[in-house]
Design a protein around this motif. Structure first.
Motif, PDB file in Angstrom:
ATOM      1  N   ASN A   1       0.878  -1.254   0.007  1.00  0.00           N
ATOM      2  CA  ASN A   1      -0.011  -0.113  -0.062  1.00  0.00           C
ATOM      3  C   ASN A   1       0.796   1.423  -0.222  1.00  0.00           C
ATOM      4  OD1 ASN A   1      -2.653  -1.098   0.393  1.00  0.00           O
ATOM      5  ND2 ASN A   1      -1.690  -2.347   2.106  1.00  0.00           N
ATOM      6  N   THR A   2       0.447   2.300  -0.657  1.00  0.00           N
ATOM      7  CA  THR A   2       1.361   3.515  -0.663  1.00  0.00           C
ATOM      8  C   THR A   2       0.101   4.622  -0.592  1.00  0.00           C
ATOM      9  OG1 THR A   2       2.672   4.956  -2.012  1.00  0.00           O
ATOM     10  CG2 THR A   2       1.042   3.832  -3.131  1.00  0.00           C
ATOM     11  N   ASN A   3       0.628   5.814  -0.011  1.00  0.00           N
ATOM     12  CA  ASN A   3       0.046   7.185   0.243  1.00  0.00           C
ATOM     13  C   ASN A   3       1.136   8.247  -0.636  1.00  0.00           C
ATOM     14  OD1 ASN A   3      -2.055   6.434   2.414  1.00  0.00           O
ATOM     15  ND2 ASN A   3      -0.235   5.419   3.225  1.00  0.00           N
ATOM     16  N   LEU A   4       0.562   8.830  -1.350  1.00  0.00           N
ATOM     17  CA  LEU A   4       1.472   9.764  -2.238  1.00  0.00           C
ATOM     18  C   LEU A   4       0.742  11.058  -2.359  1.00  0.00           C
ATOM     19  CD1 LEU A   4       2.815   7.566  -4.840  1.00  0.00           C
ATOM     20  CD2 LEU A   4       3.921   8.200  -2.754  1.00  0.00           C
ATOM     21  N   SER A   5       1.223  12.066  -2.259  1.00  0.00           N
ATOM     22  CA  SER A   5       0.639  13.439  -2.219  1.00  0.00           C
ATOM     23  C   SER A   5       1.654  14.769  -2.689  1.00  0.00           C
ATOM     24  CB  SER A   5       0.111  14.058  -0.868  1.00  0.00           C
ATOM     25  OG  SER A   5       1.254  14.180  -0.030  1.00  0.00           O
ATOM     26  N   TRP A   6       1.029  15.481  -3.422  1.00  0.00           N
ATOM     27  CA  TRP A   6       1.989  16.647  -4.076  1.00  0.00           C
ATOM     28  C   TRP A   6       1.043  17.856  -3.755  1.00  0.00           C
ATOM     29  CZ3 TRP A   6       6.689  16.875  -6.159  1.00  0.00           C
ATOM     30  CH2 TRP A   6       7.080  18.125  -6.850  1.00  0.00           C
ATOM     31  N   LYS A   7       1.648  18.934  -2.847  1.00  0.00           N
ATOM     32  CA  LYS A   7       1.201  20.046  -2.640  1.00  0.00           C
ATOM     33  C   LYS A   7       1.909  21.166  -3.311  1.00  0.00           C
ATOM     34  CE  LYS A   7      -1.247  22.747   0.909  1.00  0.00           C
ATOM     35  NZ  LYS A   7      -1.683  22.883   2.474  1.00  0.00           N
TER      36      LYS A   7
ATOM     37  N   GLY B   1      -3.561   0.606  -3.120  1.00  0.00           N
ATOM     38  CA  GLY B   1      -2.601  -0.637  -2.740  1.00  0.00           C
ATOM     39  C   GLY B   1      -3.546  -1.886  -3.048  1.00  0.00           C
ATOM     40  N   GLY B   2      -3.135  -3.046  -2.511  1.00  0.00           N
ATOM     41  CA  GLY B   2      -3.833  -4.231  -2.697  1.00  0.00           C
ATOM     42  C   GLY B   2      -3.157  -5.407  -1.643  1.00  0.00           C
ATOM     43  N   GLY B   3      -3.763  -6.476  -1.542  1.00  0.00           N
ATOM     44  CA  GLY B   3      -3.269  -7.499  -0.719  1.00  0.00           C
ATOM     45  C   GLY B   3      -4.079  -8.969  -1.123  1.00  0.00           C
TER      46      GLY B   3
END
Length: 840
Positions: free
Chosen positions: A268-274, A285-287
């Motif tokens: 799983n990933t959490n990405l952000s750009w401000k 993500g997945g599992g």
């Protein structure tokens, strides 16, 4: 099934792909401005890498921007010419501020920052981007209208999912089959970021709970007695799951991979750009998870007159399952003006499951001599695809809390399941059934919320909400005839369309008089329900329900010396609307023909009056929150277990309104820093109940089934947290559930022991965690059920002991620098949801 996943390879591939998508989207919206560059150095003129450099435009905040220095201490960014305050922050360096007039493209030269002098200097904890260990965060805090749990301190659920996190939340209990309850009541309303979400699928069962990674959860709000601002459904209360979101300038993110046994994997990933006024985010993500469970039941049939045993029926069941889940959420938020912001997001979720259930059936005579034996095998396949789109517009009339919020949410879930069941007698095929169920759920939620401050300490709130839910069920059930040929069972096959529209409005007023704070609210809801049934046998029916309810709420708080020492008293009225499939008046599955579930189209909603009296004291080293509660439920729904007909082996479970129930108890939650290296979080729920009512069906019963009775039970959880050193932490948790007796069942005690540990690595940019669930293998449910002419002992174990190890990598977060903060409104709530508490 062998599932081979090379975690490191997938992390690299998905991270690069997601980074490219976010970067490309952000730069597509970036404006062309003058180019500014420079270098960050220390007093020895050495480069300072990964320092955050924020340019705050003094005339217009929308022109503000930030950059992150590279390995050589150099940074670049584009700015609109103007006067800027420049803020420089870096790990292990003091914060530095200066002012510059930007008139054109230029290299600003070197900016010098001063070292803090020590890695352990407490001041560095004030810098965004410093990774603080779990021990520095309060895991649990009490607010006026809710309790807030921070899962970042929860080592036991690292690498897990929402179901694992909920198992450790105070006032919340997760049963062995994944059923979530609060204070002994399983009618819990789930919200994601303040509203229903397709991320949980068409229900809130284990499939939905397991699809949300623990790493994506910022906090969980436990709302045991919601105010009138909330929708009135959910008699046990509301669990509001707040997912992580961007809090700082630049690129930020994390990736978590985990491996477990029974075999399970997840990434799983959490990405952000401000950048400037735009914020982009992409979470997903997945599992894969493998499960094993078992359940055993032993039913004794007896003569209701003499009470003499007539025969026994025993079932031993073993279930193996494999599931896959994937989800992705992407969107953006933009400040259109200094007072108006707009947000748009979309979500997709896929969940699939295969199961293989084997049941051994034994029929005995009264002397416990075997009469016959058969075996039932059931193969199941199910899949769910959910989509959701959200749009919102927020406007501030001024900086004093005069606001309006508008939002629209559209959801669609497509669920299909196939069950193939066969029964063998001495390995000879005797009977088979095949069920194919297809469900499509569509929903629309529109909201308007308005806030108007009155003076310095008062606020008026009002809002409107419309909910439209359409569930379209198609059931096709087949079974074999005497020649073992499959044929459609017309009476148990057909189509049901459930169409529900709820229009609701609310008003609330909050204020404070000396030390007494109060909030008064009233909510009105009109429910219009239309249900159309059509079976293949030609039977059709149409049910319409139209009812209006009024739901007041009163919240009172009294300061006992300070805001950290308060007495709380509140009241609210709630409603429990029957779930749509509870109203389908025929069995929807024949996989286990000895145990069927049939809905009841005449089922009515239950209404509940809820009172709470609580005390909250929050100090630096401890939090104590005892709460006495009392609930009165009218037209309570009970599940009645009856034989198909008098003397039949087939048992049918159906919901009925059978009377009233009163429940009461003490909910106690405590956190304490006992020693610098040892902390505890304890919760205890001591509750009792008294029920009144009975049910009688002359076609299947000889005497009425009474639900009169009373009982008492306990839930106790103790989590011990140990700080071994600056990078290593451990947790040991014990859970105890006391036995509970009702008029129709009795459950036995259960206790569980869990262990977890985590260690920060890679200069605080990584975390490795390990946990063991159910060390002693004692997590199971023993229940005795009673009914007319039978008594059944059953045992169920949802999953065996499991292990999990996870690895989290956080991208350089030194760039996280908050924009200038506005003055906090003590009555405001930042959850983005429906909840508002009474005044301080």
């Amino acid at each position: 099934m062998t599932n081979k996943i090379e975690i490191s390879s997938i992390i690299k591939k998905r991270t690069l792909a997601l980074t490219f998508v976010l970067g490309a989207a952000s730069f597509a919206f970036a404006q062309q401005k003058v180019n500014i560059s420079g270098t960050i150095v220390d007093k020895q003129n050495n480069a300072v890498p990964y320092a955050s450099v924020t340019f705050s435009n003094k005339a217009n905040k929308l022109y503000s921007d930030a950059a992150l220095s590279d390995e050589k201490g150099q940074y670049k960014l584009d700015l609109v010419p103007g006067n800027y305050d420049i803020i420089i922050e870096a790990i292990d360096y003091k914060k530095s501020t200066l002012n510059k007039q930007i008139s054109g493209a230029a290299n600003l030269g070197n900016f010098t920052v001063e070292s803090e002098g020590s890695l352990t200097d407490g001041k560095t904890q004030d810098i965004q981007g410093v990774t603080i260990t779990a021990q520095a965060v309060k895991p649990y805090r009490v607010e006026l209208d809710k309790k807030v749990y921070d899962p970042s301190t929860d080592i036991l659920s690292k690498g897990g999912n929402l179901q694992d996190v909920l198992s450790n939340v105070p006032s919340v209990d997760v049963d062995t089959d994944g059923t979530v309850s609060m204070r002994g009541n399983s009618n819990v309303k789930f919200l994601i970021n303040g509203k229903p979400s397709a991320l949980l699928g068409i229900d809130s069962g284990p499939g939905g709970l397991q699809s949300i990674p623990a790493d994506q959860i910022e906090r969980i709000e436990v709302i045991t007695n919601p105010s009138s601002k909330f929708e009135a459904s959910g008699t046990a209360g509301i669990l509001n799951i707040i997912l992580k979101k961007t809090k700082g300038m630049g690129f930020n993110g994390s990736v978590t991979g985990s491996l477990g046994y029974l075999p399970s994997t997840s990434l799983n990933t959490n990405l952000s750009w401000k950048k400037g006024s735009w914020t982009w985010f992409l979470n997903g993500g997945g599992g894969y998870r493998k499960g094993e469970g078992k359940s055993d039941s032993d039913t004794r049939f007896f003569d209701t007159t003499t009470l003499a045993t007539t025969r026994y029926f025993e079932q031993n069941s073993n279930n193996k399952s494999e599931s896959n889940n994937y989800n992705a959420t992407a969107g953006f938020a933009v400040d259109l003006t200094e007072k108006t912001s707009f947000n748009l997001s979309g979500m997709v979720r896929n969940f699939s499951n295969t199961s293989n259930n084997t049941v051994d059936n034994f029929n005995y005579n009264a002397s416990r001599i075997l009469n016959s034996y058969s075996q039932t095998t059931a193969l199941g396949n199910s899949s769910n695809l959910s989509l959701q789109g959200d749009i919102g517009l927020d406007h501030k009339f001024n900086d004093k809390g005069h606001n309006i919020y508008l939002s629209l949410s559209l959801q669609k879930s497509d669920n299909e399941s196939v069950e193939d069941s066969k029964e063998y007698d001495q390995s000879v095929f005797q009977y088979g059934s095949l069920g194919d169920n297809h469900t499509i759920n569509k929903s629309l939620i529109g909201k308007i919320d308005y806030e108007l401050p009155i003076g310095e300490i008062s606020k008026f709130e009002a809002g409107y909400r419309i909910d439209n839910n359409v569930n379209d069920y198609d059931f096709l059930n087949r079974e074999t005839d005497i020649n073992l040929n499959y044929g459609i069972v017309n009476a148990y096959s057909g189509n049901t369309v459930y169409d529900e529209t709820i229009n609701a409005g609310y008003i609330q007023f909050k204020s404070k008089f000396d030390k007494l704070g109060y909030q008064l609210g009233l909510r009105a809801e009109n429910s219009q329900i239309n249900i159309e049934y059509e079976s293949l046998s030609g039977n059709t029916s149409n049910k319409k329900k139209d009812y209006t309810g009024f739901f007041p709420s009163v919240f009172l708080s009294y300061d006992l010396g300070s805001n950290n020492n308060q007495l709380l008293l509140n009241y609210s009225r709630r409603i429990n609307r029957p779930r749509s499939w509870f109203l389908i008046p025929y069995p929807t599955s024949l996989a286990n023909r000895q145990n069927l579930f049939r809905g009841n189209e005449d089922l009515n909603p239950s209404y509940i009056d809820s009172f709470e009296l609580g005390y909250a004291i929050q100090k630096k080293k401890f939090t104590i929150n005892p709460t006495l509660y009392y609930r009165k439920t009218k037209d309570d729904v009970k599940f009645v277990l009856l034989s198909q007909s008098i003397g039949s082996d087939v048992l049918v479970t159906s919901p009925y309104n059978v009377g009233n129930e009163t429940s009461y108890g003490l909910d106690l939650n405590v956190t304490a820093d006992l020693l610098p290296w040892y902390k505890i979080m304890a919760s205890a729920d001591l509750f009792g109940y008294k029920s009144e009512g009975s049910y009688f069906d002359p076609n299947r019963m000889q005497t009425p089934l009474s639900f009169d009775g009373s009982g008492f039970s306990t839930r106790i959880r103790l989590t011990n947290s140990f700080k071994i050193d600056k990078t290593l932490n451990m947790q040991l948790q014990g859970f105890y559930r006391g036995g509970q007796k009702t008029a129709s069942s009795e459950s036995k005690d259960m206790y569980v022991l869990n262990f977890g540990a985590n260690k920060t690595i890679w200069n605080n940019n990584g975390t490795i965690a390990f946990n063991i669930q159910d060390i002693l293998g004692t997590r199971g449910r023993n229940t005795t059920s009673f009914g007319p002419g039978y008594e059944r002992d059953s045992y169920m174990r949802w999953s065996p002991r499991s292990f999990n190890v996870s690895l989290t990598y956080r991208f350089k977060q030194g760039e996280k620098v908050d924009a200038p903060k506005r003055k906090k409104d003590i009555n405001a709530n930042d959850a983005g949801g429906d909840d508002q508490g009474p005044p301080m």
